[in-house]
Design a protein around this motif. Structure first.
Motif, PDB file in Angstrom:
ATOM      1  N   SER A  89       0.818  -1.207   0.000  1.00  0.00           N
ATOM      2  CA  SER A  89       0.000   0.000   0.000  1.00  0.00           C
ATOM      3  C   SER A  89       0.851   1.255   0.000  1.00  0.00           C
ATOM      4  O   SER A  89       1.923   1.318   0.596  1.00  0.00           O
ATOM      5  N   LEU A  90       0.334   2.224  -0.705  1.00  0.00           N
ATOM      6  CA  LEU A  90       0.935   3.547  -0.742  1.00  0.00           C
ATOM      7  C   LEU A  90       0.130   4.387   0.247  1.00  0.00           C
ATOM      8  O   LEU A  90      -1.032   4.668   0.022  1.00  0.00           O
TER       9      LEU A  90
ATOM     10  N   VAL B  80       0.826   0.946 -10.452  1.00  0.00           N
ATOM     11  CA  VAL B  80       1.306   0.102  -9.360  1.00  0.00           C
ATOM     12  C   VAL B  80       0.311   0.122  -8.200  1.00  0.00           C
ATOM     13  O   VAL B  80      -0.130  -0.913  -7.720  1.00  0.00           O
ATOM     14  N   TRP B  81       0.013   1.298  -7.733  1.00  0.00           N
ATOM     15  CA  TRP B  81      -0.986   1.447  -6.672  1.00  0.00           C
ATOM     16  C   TRP B  81      -2.083   2.363  -7.184  1.00  0.00           C
ATOM     17  O   TRP B  81      -1.819   3.491  -7.594  1.00  0.00           O
TER      18      TRP B  81
ATOM     19  N   ASP C 137      -3.744   7.399  -8.090  1.00  0.00           N
ATOM     20  CA  ASP C 137      -4.559   8.070  -9.095  1.00  0.00           C
ATOM     21  C   ASP C 137      -4.929   9.490  -8.665  1.00  0.00           C
ATOM     22  O   ASP C 137      -4.501  10.476  -9.263  1.00  0.00           O
ATOM     23  N   TRP C 138      -5.688   9.581  -7.607  1.00  0.00           N
ATOM     24  CA  TRP C 138      -6.157  10.906  -7.191  1.00  0.00           C
ATOM     25  C   TRP C 138      -5.081  11.709  -6.491  1.00  0.00           C
ATOM     26  O   TRP C 138      -5.059  12.920  -6.571  1.00  0.00           O
ATOM     27  N   HIS C 139      -4.176  11.018  -5.811  1.00  0.00           N
ATOM     28  CA  HIS C 139      -3.116  11.774  -5.140  1.00  0.00           C
ATOM     29  C   HIS C 139      -2.215  12.465  -6.151  1.00  0.00           C
ATOM     30  O   HIS C 139      -1.732  13.557  -5.919  1.00  0.00           O
TER      31      HIS C 139
ATOM     32  N   SER D 270      -5.648  -1.943  -2.938  1.00  0.00           N
ATOM     33  CA  SER D 270      -4.993  -1.243  -4.033  1.00  0.00           C
ATOM     34  C   SER D 270      -5.403   0.220  -4.094  1.00  0.00           C
ATOM     35  O   SER D 270      -4.599   1.088  -4.394  1.00  0.00           O
ATOM     36  N   TYR D 271      -6.655   0.490  -3.797  1.00  0.00           N
ATOM     37  CA  TYR D 271      -7.111   1.869  -3.831  1.00  0.00           C
ATOM     38  C   TYR D 271      -6.780   2.621  -2.547  1.00  0.00           C
ATOM     39  O   TYR D 271      -7.121   3.787  -2.414  1.00  0.00           O
TER      40      TYR D 271
END
Lengths: 209, 416, 190
Positions: A54-55, A103-104, A108-110, B254-255
């Motif tokens: 996780s990011l 990848v994570w 996307d939104w970040h 993942s999200y």
């Protein structure tokens, strides 16, 4: 795994792409070269020993008006329960880095947020639009040298109290206390007081004349 | 406490299996597959683009969804956010560390205590303040858990409202009112407390407050049983919610979904347990996860049930904290507040904590002055709403309302 | 067929349970208040509209500095050297005329930070919470005890005083410079 081991592993694999390792920092960080972000992140996620699933956070950063921009990736592994921070520095004029959206999905939104507020372009992002500001906003608000635009579609943008304006004040003499923001106008007001006229009358006289 | 309520009334769908949308594949990402499973060929006619929000009662705020619809089936959802954008991060760069706390209240106004705690923990890490009086730590836990209950009550109440049940909403707010009264007595404000400060608390606990908390817990537990009888165990409610908005654990991880949304998908991940902050490692509590009792794991109902169970866990934690604080009630809550807040130049820390909506993280960088150089808040709702497209594809438009309700978003938290 | 009637039975029974709960609730006392006629009691520390006791303010500017939203406007004028303004009720000597103390209650975020830093405790939050007004101007509260005319007079006095001081200083500096120049010349001459 300790941050030292993670660094060692990355060093062995990528060599020159690893620029710096801050072991003494509050959150140990590894500074990497911007062109290798995608490879390193893919490796960090897929390697069985690391498995950064996780990011936690992806943040843009502006290191100062004359310094570089940066991106900070806070990674975390739910299985192994270890953490590491990746940092990337980008030149101010040409802030481009590859997207890690593939990848994570968190990114996307970040990444859109970092693009919106810092003007960092993420190459390969499927949908890089402004997210928090409106689409036709000018400039990148969180940059240190940001100057807010004067008008947006004919609306005044910088916030200003109407009563800070002397003209408005003159129409409402009962707000006399506010006059001290306008040093130059003080003698004017005193004069009008001496003449036994309130500022209100004066302004009316003016408009009549 | 509430678990055994279900045992007698367990109800499994048997005969309507054709209507079960088995959304194994990344939770309904593939519209065509879903349509074939629904055994509907396609609606005659063109696609419609419908704008839902920003002024819509069931988007829980100023969220705008751009829907591509085929008849009543959702093909694509594009969320547009930013209507409540205040750029908290830019504000924080011009005011001192202590002055940011009132702004943090307003990020997620339903759980202000938890927001304050997250920010304060980050600043405390920056300045290296590890030892706090026991009373402060216990009081932080008590107030945060009370606020968690209040926040979850709003979540489950409004979720009932989304389904069409009005009474549970009012009952939830009745109980929440008691918590707000307690916190008002404590801090002076009903929602935006500004109570947790760097190194301590804004005010001492009022005399008799702890006793009142105890009384509230005794009052609250039977009320929750009532609430469950009213809504949670209602068959119509279960049937409506058990099989829609399914999110698989892979998608959730993942999200970057966190909190009840992640746990609803069956992932046992709670920062209070896995990465204890404050005094959470001293308490004994469970982490409820979605079990899929009435349908696939990760459905809308699972997220709701996780919240219901979490309230019971919070009650447990508060009871233990109330016992724990007893020997330390004479301590001064402002003893450890630093006189001057000046973290070292270049220090940077990312600290996260568990709020009712999930993981709230603050990345703070200092340049050695009184004001923070950069404050980034990673808000849980921002990541939770991000995947709404994934889980609502292939569902009905009425299901979308429930999905939004189950994600429990606060727009102040998304837009910051 | 069985499942059809089973469904009907389940729906009815579950409605009956819910209705039973609501039925019980009918015999409980109401929790609602008829707001304008009935009020709830506020706790001692409730945060409402700010109030400033102008007699006690020493113009220390602490509240202005801590305010996160900058809603307090304070202007103070130094007292004349021979003027005695007395002491605040907590014993702090007052050395300034607070000619302007305005709070924009529409900007205020009710965080109560300003009341905690106030050294004389002259700024505090009352339990008034109904501050709806018809004009935005009325949300700005004036707390200074000086009228605008008095305030202007005080401000002008301070200005004159400052100018006088500046002139004196300049004159002193000029004299010093002259002396230095004279010395330098004499040194060169020698």
């Amino acid at each position: 795994m300790t941050p030292e081991q993670i660094h060692q592993k990355l060093q062995d694999k990528f060599g020159d792409a690893i620029l710096e390792f801050g072991a003494e920092a509050l959150d140990p960080f590894i500074k990497i070269e911007a062109s290798h972000v995608l490879e390193i992140c893919t490796f960090l996620k897929n390697d069985s020993g690391l498995s950064f699933t996780s990011l936690m956070c992806l943040s843009g950063m502006d290191y100062g008006e004359d310094a570089n921009l940066g991106v900070i990736y806070n990674l975390h592994s739910m299985e192994k329960k270890h953490k590491i921070t990746l940092t990337v520095e980008l030149p101010r004029t040409e802030a481009r880095v590859h997207s890690v959206e593939s990848v994570w999905r968190t990114a996307d939104w970040h990444e859109r947020e970092a693009f919106d507020l810092f003007g960092i372009h993420f190459e390969g992002h499927p949908d890089l639009r402004r997210i928090l500001c409106v689409e036709d906003w000018e400039g990148y608000p969180l940059r240190k040298d940001y100057v807010v635009q004067e008008f947006y579609h004919g609306m005044r943008v910088p916030y200003k109290e109407d009563w800070e304006d002397y003209e408005t004040l003159a129409k409402n003499p009962e707000r006399g206390h506010f006059v001290f923001q306008f040093e130059s106008k003080v003698p004017d007001l005193v004069e009008s007081m001496k003449n036994g006229k309130s500022a209100k009358n004066k302004s009316e006289d003016k408009s009549n004349g | 406490m509430f678990g055994n309520l279900f045992k007698k009334k367990r109800y499994i769908f048997e005969d309507e299996s054709t209507m079960v949308v088995d959304l194994d594949q990344s939770a309904g990402r593939y519209y065509e597959e879903t349509m074939s499973k629904l055994e509907i060929e396609s609606y005659q006619g063109d696609e419609m683009v419908v704008n839902m929000g920003p002024q819509h009662p069931s988007t829980h705020g100023v969220l705008r969804l751009e829907l591509v619809l085929d008849g009543e089936v959702v093909k694509k959802v594009t969320p547009h956010i930013g209507y409540l954008h205040r750029n908290f991060e830019k504000h924080a760069e011009s005011i001192s560390y202590n002055e940011v706390v009132p702004y943090c209240d307003r990020i997620d106004y339903l759980a202000s205590m938890n927001q304050d705690l997250a920010y304060v923990l980050a600043v405390e890490k920056l300045i290296g303040l590890n030892e706090l009086p026991e009373k402060v730590e216990y009081a932080r836990v008590i107030t945060c858990e009370l606020n968690r209950i209040a926040s979850h009550l709003v979540a489950v109440g409004t979720f009932g409202l989304d389904v069409g049940a009005f009474t549970p909403f009012l009952w939830a707010f009745r109980d929440r009112e008691k918590i707000l009264d307690l916190l008002e007595w404590l801090s002076g404000a009903r929602m935006l407390y500004n109570y947790i400060w760097v190194g301590g608390l804004a005010r001492d606990l009022p005399e008799g407050w702890l006793q009142k908390v105890r009384e509230f817990l005794d009052y609250f537990e039977p009320k929750m049983v009532e609430f469950n009888k009213l809504l949670t165990t209602n068959h119509i409610f279960i049937e409506r919610t058990a099989e829609i908005g399914v999110m698989t654990p892979e998608v959730a991880v993942s999200y970057g979904c966190t909190g009840p949304v992640l746990r609803g998908s069956g992932v046992k991940w709670d920062l209070r347990k896995d990465e204890p902050f404050s005094y959470y490692d001293k308490f004994d509590f469970d982490v409820p996860v979605g079990e899929g009792k009435f349908g696939p794991v990760g459905s809308v109902l699972d997220r709701y049930l996780v919240r219901i169970d979490e309230m019971a866990e919070s009650v447990k934690i508060i009871r233990q904290a109330l016992d724990g604080i007893e020997p330390f009630t004479a301590q001064d809550v402002q003893a450890a507040i630093p006189k001057r807040l000046r973290p070292a130049a270049g220090a940077e820390a990312y600290v996260r904590s568990e709020t009712p909506r999930g993981e709230l993280g603050f990345l703070i960088r200092s340049d050695g002055s009184d004001v923070p150089f950069r404050v980034k808040s990673r808000s849980p709702c921002f990541s939770n709403i991000c995947m709404i497209d994934d889980i609502s594809r292939g569902g009905m438009i009425a299901d979308l309302v429930l999905i939004i309700g189950s994600l429990d978003i606060v727009l102040g938290c998304i837009d910051r | 067929m069985v499942s059809y009637f089973g469904n009907i039975y389940r729906a009815l029974s579950t409605i009956a349970i819910g209705m039973g709960q609501t039925w019980k609730a009918m015999f409980r006392p109401a929790v609602t208040l008829q707001y304008p006629r009935e009020r709830w009691e506020l706790p001692v520390n409730a945060r409402g509209i700010l109030f400033m006791n102008a007699d006690d303010c020493i113009g220390c500017n602490k509240c202005v500095r801590i305010c996160p939203v900058d809603c307090i406007y304070l202007d103070a004028v130094k007292a004349a050297p021979d003027e005695d303004l007395g002491k605040a009720s907590m014993g702090n000597p007052i050395r300034q005329h607070v000619i302007r103390f305005d709070i924009d209650m529409f900007k205020c975020c009710y965080c109560s930070d300003c009341t905690t830093v106030c050294p004389t405790e002259c700024l505090y939050m009352t339990d008034e919470y109904e501050n709806g007004v018809y004009s935005r101007d009325n949300g700005i509260y004036h707390f200074s005890k000086y009228s605008p005319e008095e305030a202007v007079a005080l401000r002008l006095r301070e200005k004159e005083e400052d100018e006088r001081k500046a002139r004196e200083k300049e004159a002193k500096l000029a004299a010093k410079q002259k002396a230095a120049e004279g010395k330098g010349k004499s040194a060169v001459g020698a």
